[in-house]
Design a protein around this motif. Structure first.
Motif: not given
Length: 280
Positions: A208-223, A241-247
């Motif tokens: 669960s991340l709040s920094d947009p840059k960290n969210i984008d970087a983790l998303t690309r790596e997992l994809e 406010a956070v974004k839950r990154v899910r696979v």
């Protein structure tokens, strides 16, 4: 001479048969055991032995059989008792206090969270299912309905509403070890609904991340490795406010567990501890 089919002969024949039947079923004359010879002893003992055999057979057949359901323990600590109730033990916490900001917000089921209702949050149990929760410290129990997802803290299996925590005596402690099992609305043990489970696939929540840059970087790596990555908007306990990154989207828990292990190995140096939850 009368014909053998004459009614007189029929009458005589019937009278003879009746006499023979009467003799055949005439009760034996009681005799004392050991007197009157072997045949008389058999006539005396046979009905009594038969009565004992019938009584023994009746008692054996009417006695309820011992039943021990086979258990299958999942890697998450939950136990499924055959086709009966889902059982799990672990730590429970609660939410809905005056300062955590969850009251009045939508839950995963779409309901508005009311801390005074008997509800709870679980990561994987179907939304709408009921659980009986027992506080293993004081053995108080309550039946709650699953309408939310969580807790998203390592080592916890259940988040209780404030009302549920109050009935179980957890408010003053914050957490307690509990045992839960699936029940129906009347509190009777029941199996989980397989249709409800299939309708809500498993996913692996990575962070669960709040920094947009960290969210984008983790998303690309997992994809690059796992393909499907989804983001779910949420609000943390501190109100951030956070974004839950899910696979993924997995129909079986086993597939989700395998993906979680692969993700943990991929991100082992970053302190990430992925866990399994549901898509909704």
């Amino acid at each position: 001479m009368l014909s053998p089919f004459h009614p007189t002969n029929w009458s005589q024949a019937c009278a003879s048969w009746i006499h023979e039947i009467h003799i055949a079923f005439d009760p034996p004359v009681p005799v004392e055991p050991g007197k009157g010879g072997f045949l008389r002893l058999m006539r005396w003992s046979t009905p009594r032995v038969a009565g004992l055999v019938i009584l023994s057979f009746t008692l054996h057949c009417t006695r309820p059989p011992a039943y021990t359901p086979a258990t299958n323990t999942s890697r998450s600590g939950g136990t499924s008792l055959g086709a009966q109730a889902y059982v799990e033990e672990g730590m429970a916490s609660w939410y809905g206090g005056n300062d955590d900001g969850f009251a009045g917000r939508p839950t995963a089921s779409g309901e508005i969270f009311d801390p005074e209702q008997y509800t709870c949050a679980h990561r994987t149990l179907p939304l709408g299912s009921f659980v009986e929760v027992e506080n293993l410290d004081n053995h108080r129990r309550a039946v709650l309905r699953v309408n939310d997802r969580g807790p998203f803290i390592k080592g916890r299996i259940l988040d209780l509403s404030k009302r549920g925590a109050q009935d179980l005596g957890i408010l003053g402690h914050g957490t307690s070890r509990v045992r839960l099992r699936s029940v129906d609305a009347m509190g009777l043990p029941t199996a989980l609904d397989p249709a409800a489970s299939q309708a809500d696939p498993f996913v692996v929540q990575v962070a669960s991340l709040s920094d947009p840059k960290n969210i984008d970087a983790l998303t690309r790596e997992l994809e690059n490795t796992f393909g499907v990555v989804s983001l779910q908007s949420a609000v943390a306990r501190n109100g951030q406010a956070v974004k839950r990154v899910r696979v993924g989207s997995y129909t079986t828990r086993q597939d989700a567990e395998q993906a979680a292990e692969q993700i943990a190995k991929l991100l082992k140096d970053r302190g990430v501890e992925p866990f399994i939850t549901r898509q909704h």
